[in-house]
Design a protein around this motif. Structure first.
Motif, PDB file in Angstrom:
ATOM      1  N   GLU A  29     -11.587   2.493  -3.244  1.00 52.92           N
ATOM      2  CA  GLU A  29     -11.575   3.913  -3.616  1.00 52.92           C
ATOM      3  C   GLU A  29     -10.330   4.636  -3.113  1.00 52.92           C
ATOM      4  N   ILE A  30      -9.627   4.050  -2.155  1.00 55.21           N
ATOM      5  CA  ILE A  30      -8.445   4.675  -1.565  1.00 55.21           C
ATOM      6  C   ILE A  30      -7.284   4.582  -2.562  1.00 55.21           C
ATOM      7  N   PRO A  31      -6.563   5.696  -2.799  1.00 59.55           N
ATOM      8  CA  PRO A  31      -5.410   5.627  -3.699  1.00 59.55           C
ATOM      9  C   PRO A  31      -4.363   4.645  -3.171  1.00 59.55           C
ATOM     10  N   GLY A  32      -3.834   3.822  -4.058  1.00 57.76           N
ATOM     11  CA  GLY A  32      -2.839   2.832  -3.666  1.00 57.76           C
ATOM     12  C   GLY A  32      -3.440   1.491  -3.308  1.00 57.76           C
ATOM     13  N   VAL A  33      -4.763   1.409  -3.311  1.00 62.80           N
ATOM     14  CA  VAL A  33      -5.456   0.160  -2.994  1.00 62.80           C
ATOM     15  C   VAL A  33      -6.182  -0.292  -4.253  1.00 62.80           C
ATOM     16  N   GLY A  34      -5.863  -1.485  -4.703  1.00 62.23           N
ATOM     17  CA  GLY A  34      -6.491  -2.023  -5.899  1.00 62.23           C
ATOM     18  C   GLY A  34      -7.307  -3.263  -5.583  1.00 62.23           C
ATOM     19  N   LEU A  35      -7.544  -4.047  -6.589  1.00 59.79           N
ATOM     20  CA  LEU A  35      -8.356  -5.252  -6.484  1.00 59.79           C
ATOM     21  C   LEU A  35      -7.802  -6.215  -5.435  1.00 59.79           C
ATOM     22  N   LEU A  36      -6.536  -6.559  -5.551  1.00 55.31           N
ATOM     23  CA  LEU A  36      -5.949  -7.532  -4.625  1.00 55.31           C
ATOM     24  C   LEU A  36      -5.910  -7.010  -3.194  1.00 55.31           C
ATOM     25  N   THR A  37      -5.493  -5.771  -3.020  1.00 57.01           N
ATOM     26  CA  THR A  37      -5.369  -5.217  -1.677  1.00 57.01           C
ATOM     27  C   THR A  37      -6.733  -5.065  -1.017  1.00 57.01           C
ATOM     28  N   ALA A  38      -7.724  -4.591  -1.763  1.00 54.14           N
ATOM     29  CA  ALA A  38      -9.063  -4.393  -1.196  1.00 54.14           C
ATOM     30  C   ALA A  38      -9.661  -5.720  -0.738  1.00 54.14           C
ATOM     31  N   THR A  39      -9.599  -6.733  -1.583  1.00 60.54           N
ATOM     32  CA  THR A  39     -10.184  -8.016  -1.203  1.00 60.54           C
ATOM     33  C   THR A  39      -9.399  -8.679  -0.077  1.00 60.54           C
ATOM     34  N   ALA A  40      -8.068  -8.560  -0.112  1.00 60.64           N
ATOM     35  CA  ALA A  40      -7.251  -9.153   0.949  1.00 60.64           C
ATOM     36  C   ALA A  40      -7.488  -8.446   2.280  1.00 60.64           C
ATOM     37  N   ALA A  41      -7.601  -7.115   2.253  1.00 58.48           N
ATOM     38  CA  ALA A  41      -7.813  -6.361   3.494  1.00 58.48           C
ATOM     39  C   ALA A  41      -9.163  -6.707   4.113  1.00 58.48           C
ATOM     40  N   VAL A  42     -10.207  -6.721   3.324  1.00 53.91           N
ATOM     41  CA  VAL A  42     -11.538  -7.029   3.856  1.00 53.91           C
ATOM     42  C   VAL A  42     -11.585  -8.464   4.370  1.00 53.91           C
ATOM     43  N   ALA A  43     -10.966  -9.385   3.657  1.00 55.83           N
ATOM     44  CA  ALA A  43     -10.951 -10.781   4.103  1.00 55.83           C
ATOM     45  C   ALA A  43     -10.118 -10.953   5.364  1.00 55.83           C
ATOM     46  N   SER A  44      -8.996 -10.237   5.462  1.00 52.34           N
ATOM     47  CA  SER A  44      -8.118 -10.375   6.620  1.00 52.34           C
ATOM     48  C   SER A  44      -8.708  -9.746   7.872  1.00 52.34           C
ATOM     49  N   ILE A  45      -9.281  -8.576   7.704  1.00 54.64           N
ATOM     50  CA  ILE A  45      -9.793  -7.836   8.852  1.00 54.64           C
ATOM     51  C   ILE A  45     -11.019  -8.510   9.442  1.00 54.64           C
ATOM     52  N   GLY A  46     -11.920  -8.968   8.583  1.00 57.69           N
ATOM     53  CA  GLY A  46     -13.175  -9.499   9.091  1.00 57.69           C
ATOM     54  C   GLY A  46     -14.013  -8.346   9.608  1.00 57.69           C
ATOM     55  N   GLU A  47     -14.175  -8.244  10.911  1.00 62.62           N
ATOM     56  CA  GLU A  47     -14.917  -7.147  11.537  1.00 62.62           C
ATOM     57  C   GLU A  47     -13.913  -6.073  11.960  1.00 62.62           C
ATOM     58  N   ALA A  48     -13.995  -4.904  11.337  1.00 64.28           N
ATOM     59  CA  ALA A  48     -13.012  -3.844  11.600  1.00 64.28           C
ATOM     60  C   ALA A  48     -13.091  -3.335  13.029  1.00 64.28           C
ATOM     61  N   LYS A  49     -14.251  -3.414  13.633  1.00 61.45           N
ATOM     62  CA  LYS A  49     -14.395  -2.903  15.002  1.00 61.45           C
ATOM     63  C   LYS A  49     -13.736  -3.821  16.026  1.00 61.45           C
ATOM     64  N   ALA A  50     -13.172  -4.947  15.574  1.00 65.29           N
ATOM     65  CA  ALA A  50     -12.409  -5.808  16.476  1.00 65.29           C
ATOM     66  C   ALA A  50     -11.110  -5.110  16.890  1.00 65.29           C
ATOM     67  N   PHE A  51     -10.676  -4.150  16.079  1.00 62.36           N
ATOM     68  CA  PHE A  51      -9.496  -3.351  16.399  1.00 62.36           C
ATOM     69  C   PHE A  51      -9.969  -2.037  17.010  1.00 62.36           C
ATOM     70  N   LYS A  52      -9.321  -1.610  18.096  1.00 61.79           N
ATOM     71  CA  LYS A  52      -9.725  -0.373  18.770  1.00 61.79           C
ATOM     72  C   LYS A  52      -9.438   0.864  17.934  1.00 61.79           C
ATOM     73  N   SER A  53      -8.387   0.801  17.131  1.00 59.22           N
ATOM     74  CA  SER A  53      -7.980   1.975  16.363  1.00 59.22           C
ATOM     75  C   SER A  53      -7.260   1.540  15.098  1.00 59.22           C
ATOM     76  N   GLY A  54      -7.008   2.527  14.248  1.00 57.03           N
ATOM     77  CA  GLY A  54      -6.239   2.262  13.047  1.00 57.03           C
ATOM     78  C   GLY A  54      -4.813   1.874  13.370  1.00 57.03           C
ATOM     79  N   ARG A  55      -4.275   2.437  14.445  1.00 55.35           N
ATOM     80  CA  ARG A  55      -2.916   2.075  14.846  1.00 55.35           C
ATOM     81  C   ARG A  55      -2.840   0.613  15.255  1.00 55.35           C
ATOM     82  N   GLU A  56      -3.861   0.139  15.948  1.00 57.26           N
ATOM     83  CA  GLU A  56      -3.878  -1.264  16.353  1.00 57.26           C
ATOM     84  C   GLU A  56      -3.943  -2.181  15.129  1.00 57.26           C
ATOM     85  N   PHE A  57      -4.731  -1.782  14.133  1.00 54.52           N
ATOM     86  CA  PHE A  57      -4.788  -2.568  12.901  1.00 54.52           C
ATOM     87  C   PHE A  57      -3.444  -2.545  12.179  1.00 54.52           C
TER      88      PHE A  57
END
Length: 157
Positions: A29-57
């Motif tokens: 839903e985020i502007p600039g994020v499409g099919l490839l970026t959304a699936t790659a981001a979710v697959a890469s991140i895994g559990e988002a809470k593993a990062f303390k902040s957005g800056r760390e990610f």
């Protein structure tokens, strides 16, 4: 099987993953994020809470400036380019699309007047990465109003 057919089959599988995964749908839903970026981001991140902040990610993805300095004087250099090359590339391309589409927005227009184009692309990609982390870590859907309010209070990207 030809390359075009293989690409089409992979895109169909990715579209199915996007449709069946709520976190991918939220990120898409985020502007600039499409099919490839959304699936790659979710697959890469895994559990988002593993990062303390957005800056760390964003740092993990290689989208923060390297710093060098002594005696209290810090110089910011180019982006670090450490981390996930594929995800960083997708975010940079998404940032270019955001810049082209939202060029009339005052904060982006002001940033383009003050900084070189590629610096603005890196800054918007950094903001995209932080927004993706926020959506995944907090479990709330993307809100354009919240995004523009943050931009207005920060005075830029």
């Amino acid at each position: 099987m030809s390359v075009d057919k293989e690409i089409a089959a992979i895109e169909r599988r990715l579209a199915t993953i996007l449709r069946d995964t709520p976190s991918c749908q939220a990120v898409a839903e985020i502007p600039g994020v499409g099919l490839l970026t959304a699936t790659a981001a979710v697959a890469s991140i895994g559990e988002a809470k593993a990062f303390k902040s957005g800056r760390e990610f964003a740092a993990w993805a290689g989208l923060v400036p390297r710093q060098r300095g002594t005696g209290g004087r810090v110089r910011q250099l180019g982006i670090s380019k450490w981390g996930d090359v594929y995800l960083r590339t997708l975010l940079m391309h998404g940032a270019r699309a955001v810049i082209l589409r939202y060029r009339h927005v005052p904060w982006l227009d002001g940033l383009l007047k003050r900084r070189p184009y590629n610096v603005v692309v890196a800054a918007v990609a950094n903001k995209l990465a932080r927004t993706i982390w926020a959506v995944l870590a907090k479990g709330k859907p993307y809100s354009p109003d919240a995004f523009s309010a943050v931009v207005a209070t920060q005075g830029g990207v």
